[in-house]
Design an enzyme around this catalytic site. Structure first.
Site, mmCIF file in Angstrom:
data_model
loop_
_atom_site.group_PDB
_atom_site.id
_atom_site.type_symbol
_atom_site.label_atom_id
_atom_site.label_comp_id
_atom_site.label_asym_id
_atom_site.label_seq_id
_atom_site.Cartn_x
_atom_site.Cartn_y
_atom_site.Cartn_z
ATOM 1 C CE LYS A 1 5.465 5.037 7.571
ATOM 2 N NZ LYS A 1 5.034 5.459 8.808
ATOM 3 C CB VAL B 1 3.738 -0.258 3.439
ATOM 4 C CG1 VAL B 1 4.175 -1.644 4.257
ATOM 5 C CG2 VAL B 1 3.698 0.976 4.309
ATOM 6 C CG ASP C 1 -3.812 9.833 11.573
ATOM 7 O OD1 ASP C 1 -5.045 10.073 11.411
ATOM 8 O OD2 ASP C 1 -3.114 9.407 10.714
ATOM 9 N N GLY D 1 0.964 -1.252 -0.091
ATOM 10 C CA GLY D 1 -0.121 0.021 -0.103
ATOM 11 C C GLY D 1 0.698 1.053 -0.070
ATOM 12 C CD GLN D 2 2.426 5.559 -3.319
ATOM 13 O OE1 GLN D 2 2.391 4.709 -3.933
ATOM 14 N NE2 GLN D 2 3.018 6.803 -3.562
ATOM 15 N N GLY D 3 0.922 5.336 1.702
ATOM 16 C CA GLY D 3 0.264 6.401 2.545
ATOM 17 C C GLY D 3 0.776 7.875 1.989
ATOM 18 N N GLY D 4 0.354 8.575 2.881
ATOM 19 C CA GLY D 4 0.922 10.052 2.554
ATOM 20 C C GLY D 4 2.373 10.319 2.566
#
Length: 664
Positions: A378, A364, A475, A357-360
Site C-alpha cells: 500500500k 496498492v 469503514d 487497485g487505487q483507493g482514496g
C-alpha cells in the site's frame, strides 16, 4: 494438661487452614466481572430471576462433586437460564465448593442482567438466557491486578522465556487428555528467578477450540503483561496466568529448559546496543525535519482533528525499530522494516502491471520479496494530508492486531516522502468482487458465503472485545473484506479505525468519515459512533451477500429507498424468499439463509441499544436452537437526508464512494 473440649474444633480448623497450600485458599475479591447490557431486559422477581436463583444455588455442590466442572439449564422458553461453572483443577472439592458459592452470591448481587460472567482466582461462573455451552467465543478480560504488577529488568529476554513456557503449556492443556484441559509448568529465566505458568479451558469445547482460545489469550497476555512480574487473562472458555512465585498446587508440574544460552543473550544485547548511537542521531534529525513539516500541515486542519493526530516523530525508522504513540523508539519483533529499494524491486518500480487497485489514500501493488513471498504494497498518495493521518493510524493499530480474520501487516517502509505498508497477499481479492458480479457470484455456494460471514463476525468480535484495545473500524464494507486462497475472510483497511478506552462505549466527532450505505444513521447524522456502528455495517453486508445487491445506490430502483428498507418490507409482508438471490436457494437449506437475514435485520435496527453485540452474533450464527427475537424498525435514511462534503471514488470497489459526511 487437657485441652478444653469446646476449643478443640476451633484449633483443628486453624491447623488445617495453616497447612493448606496457597492454591486452596479462595480469593476474597473477584478478578473480573462482566455484566452484559445488550442481551435483553432483566426483570426483578420474574420467572427468569427465580430460575437464575435456583441455578446459582445448585452450582457449588454439583461442581464440587463433578470434578470441578458443571453446566446445567433450568426452566423453559424465554425464562430458561443456562449456567456453567469451572474450578481450577488443582484445588480440592471443598475449596471448589466454597469458591463457586461465593461467586454465585457475588454475580447475583452485582449483575442484574440476563448474561453475565465472574472470575475468581480459583473458579469462574457464567450464566445466560441463550445456549452458550460448547460454543467457543473468545472474549478476553484483563483483571485490574495486572496494573499492580512490577516490571522486570530485562523485558525482551523475559518475554522470550515466558512465551516459550506458555506455548508449551497450551499444547499440553489442549491435547493431553489426561490433563483435563489444565496444565502448569515452570521455567528459569535467570539463575535466581523462575516463571510459573498455568492454563485451563472449560471442558465443554473441543481440543482444537481450546488450543485456539489459549493462543488468543496468550496473544493478549503478551500485549498486556509480558514485561510484568505477573499477569492474567481470563475469558469465557479459557484462562492463562503467570507469576514469579509458585501459585498453584500441581505435583505434575514440570520444569522446562529454555533452549537459548546466555551467550546468545549477550549476542542479542550487543546487536541492540551497537546501533543505539546511530538510531539516536537519526531520531534527532528526523524529528526536526518532520516537526517543521508537521507544524505546517497542522495549520490546515480543525482543532478537533489536531487533538486526535498521533505524532510519530520519526517516519524513517531503522530496521527492527518502530515508534510508539508517544514517539518513543521500541524494538519490534512483530513489525519488520523494509527499505525503499527492496520494495521498488518487489513491485517492478511500482509499475502499472503490478497495480491491484487505487483507493482514496493511495495505490496498492502486488510485489514479490527476495524470498519469493507475495505481498500487497500500500503506497500512500503524496498529495493527501488526511491520508498521512490515516496511514499512521493504520500502522499503530494493525501492528498490535493478530487474528485469523484480520489482514496481517508484514512490514513497513518509510523513506523521504514514501510511506508504504506491506500486507499478506490476498489472491481472491475482496468480497465485493464476488457478491456484486453475477458470473463470479456463481463460483461460490452458500457454505462458502456462510464461512465468510462467520469470519467477518469473528474478526469484528476480536476488534470489539477480544483484543487488548477496543477498536471501532468505522469503514466496514465488502471491499474492505479480503479473501485468502482458502476464501477465509480478513478485515482490512484500518485507516479510519478508532481506539476506545476500556470503559468507553460511545464517542462523538464533528467529521464523519466512512462509506455511504454502510454508516449507521446515528453516526452519519449526529457523529455518534460505537461498536454498534460496526454491527450496523455488518448487517448491511449480510443483506448484500444474501441478495446480491448493493445497499449503496439502491435508492435508484423502484423497490425501496435502500436495500435495508426493501429487506424490511419483504420481511414484514412474509415474502422473505423474494429477497434471497436464487443461486443461494439452490446450494443450501432455505432456513439457514433466512436465519442470516433475520440476524442482519437485528443488526440494522434503528436504536443502537437494540442491536446485538458481535459476541451475540457469533453465538447466533453458531447455534441452531436459539430463538431469535423479532427485529424492530431498521434505520432507513436516503441520500437526500445527508450532505456529502467530500468524497473519493475507489475504482477497486466497483464504484463505491468513500465519503466524508457532515451531519446536518
Amino acid at each position: 494438661m487437657e485441652m478444653d473440649k469446646d476449643r478443640l474444633p476451633v484449633m483443628i480448623f486453624i491447623i488445617i487452614t495453616l497447612l493448606m497450600p496457597p492454591a486452596s485458599l479462595s480469593a476474597v475479591d473477584p478478578l473480573s466481572i462482566f455484566c452484559s447490557t445488550d442481551a435483553r431486559n432483566y426483570t426483578p422477581n420474574s420467572q427468569f430471576e427465580n430460575n437464575l436463583k435456583q441455578l446459582l444455588e445448585s452450582l457449588s455442590f454439583n461442581t464440587s462433586i463433578s470434578g470441578g466442572f458443571y453446566n446445567d439449564t433450568i426452566g423453559d422458553g424465554p425464562s430458561m437460564v443456562y449456567g456453567q461453572s469451572l474450578c481450577r483443577w488443582d484445588v480440592n472439592s471443598t475449596v471448589c465448593q466454597n469458591c463457586v458459592n461465593e461467586a454465585s452470591q457475588e454475580i447475583f448481587k452485582s449483575c442484574k442482567t440476563t448474561d453475565a460472567m465472574i472470575w475468581y482466582e480459583l473458579c469462574q461462573i457464567q450464566y445466560s438466557y441463550q445456549i452458550s455451552f460448547s460454543l467457543m467465543v473468545y472474549t478476553g478480560k484483563y483483571p485490574d491486578k495486572n496494573n499492580e504488577e512490577k516490571t522486570v529488568s530485562n523485558p525482551h529476554h523475559f518475554k522470550d522465556v515466558l512465551m516459550y513456557l506458555m506455548r508449551n503449556l497450551s499444547g499440553e492443556a489442549a491435547f493431553n487428555s489426561s490433563k483435563h484441559m489444565f496444565a502448569t509448568g515452570k521455567v528459569k529465566y535467570s539463575e535466581k528467578n523462575t516463571i510459573y505458568g498455568l492454563q485451563q479451558c472449560t471442558r465443554d469445547i473441543s481440543e482444537s477450540n481450546c488450543n485456539n482460545c489459549l493462543n488468543s489469550a496468550l496473544a493478549d497476555l503478551s500485549e498486556c503483561c509480558s514485561s510484568h512480574q505477573g499477569g492474567t487473562v481470563v475469558s469465557r472458555n479459557c484462562n492463562v496466568r503467570f507469576e514469579l512465585y509458585s501459585f498453584f498446587n500441581d505435583t505434575s508440574s514440570s520444569l522446562l529448559n529454555f533452549p537459548y544460552s546466555k551467550a546468545g543473550d549477550k549476542w542479542k544485547t550487543w546487536k541492540v546496543v551497537t546501533p543505539c548511537a546511530s538510531i539516536i542521531l537519526l531520531a534527532v534529525i528526523s524529528f526536526c525535519a518532520f516537526h517543521l513539516w508537521m507544524k505546517k500541515g497542522l495549520e490546515n486542519i480543525e482543532d478537533e482533528e489536531k487533538s486526535e493526530v498521533v505524532l510519530l516523530h520519526d517516519l524513517a525508522s531503522p530496521t527492527g525499530v518502530t515508534i510508539t504513540e508517544e514517539g518513543k523508539f521500541i524494538s519490534s519483533e512483530e513489525l519488520a522494516f523494509i527499505d525503499l529499494a527492496t520494495i521498488k524491486i518487489a513491485t517492478n518500480d511500482f509499475s502499472d502491471s503490478n497495480k491491484l487497485g487505487q483507493g482514496g489514500f493511495g495505490t496498492v501493488y502486488k510485489g514479490f520479496l527476495p524470498d519469493g513471498k507475495e505481498v500487497a504494497v500500500k503506497r500512500l498518495s503524496r498529495k493527501s494530508w488526511q491520508g498521512l493521518e490515516e496511514f499512521k493510524n493504520e500502522v499503530i493499530l494493525i501492528a498490535k492486531l493478530q487474528h485469523r480474520n484480520l489482514v496481517r501487516l508484514l512490514a513497513c517502509g518509510f523513506e523521504g516522502e514514501e510511506k508504504l505498508l506491506l500486507y499478506e497477499f490476498m489472491p481472491n481479492k475482496s468480497l465485493d468482487v464476488f457478491i456484486f458480479d453475477s458470473e463470479r457470484r456463481a463460483e461460490l455456494n452458500w457454505k462458502v458465503y456462510y464461512s465468510i460471514i462467520e469470519g467477518i463476525a469473528r474478526g469484528l468480535l476480536y476488534l470489539h472485545e477480544d483484543s487488548r484495545l477496543k477498536i471501532i473500524h468505522r469503514d466496514l464494507k465488502p471491499s474492505n473484506v479480503l479473501l485468502d486462497h482458502e476464501m477465509v475472510a480478513k478485515i482490512s483497511d484500518f485507516g479510519m479505525a478508532r481506539i476506545f478506552c476500556e470503559n468507553q462505549n460511545t464517542a462523538n466527532t464533528k467529521k464523519v468519515v466512512g462509506t455511504y450505505g454502510y454508516m449507521a444513521p446515528e453516526y452519519a447524522m449526529e457523529g455518534l459512533f460505537s461498536v454498534k456502528s460496526d454491527v450496523y455495517s455488518f448487517g448491511v453486508i449480510l443483506l448484500e451477500i444474501i441478495s446480491g445487491k448493493r445497499n449503496s445506490g439502491f435508492y435508484l430502483t423502484e423497490h425501496a429507498k435502500t436495500l435495508v428498507a426493501y429487506a424490511w418490507r419483504l420481511w414484514k409482508e412474509g415474502k422473505e424468499l423474494e429477497f434471497v438471490e436464487p443461486l443461494l436457494m439452490e446450494s443450501w437449506p432455505t432456513a439457514e439463509v433466512l436465519k442470516c437475514m433475520h440476524i442482519a435485520l437485528l443488526c440494522v435496527q434503528e436504536d443502537p441499544e437494540e442491536r446485538p453485540t458481535m459476541s451475540a452474533v457469533v453465538v447466533l450464527l453458531g447455534s441452531e436452537s436459539i430463538d431469535l427475537p423479532e427485529p424492530k424498525q431498521p434505520a432507513i435514511f436516503s441520500v437526500g437526508r445527508i450532505r456529502i462534503s467530500e468524497s473519493t471514488t475507489d475504482p477497486t470497489s466497483n464504484g463505491l464512494t468513500l465519503s466524508i459526511v457532515s451531519p446536518r
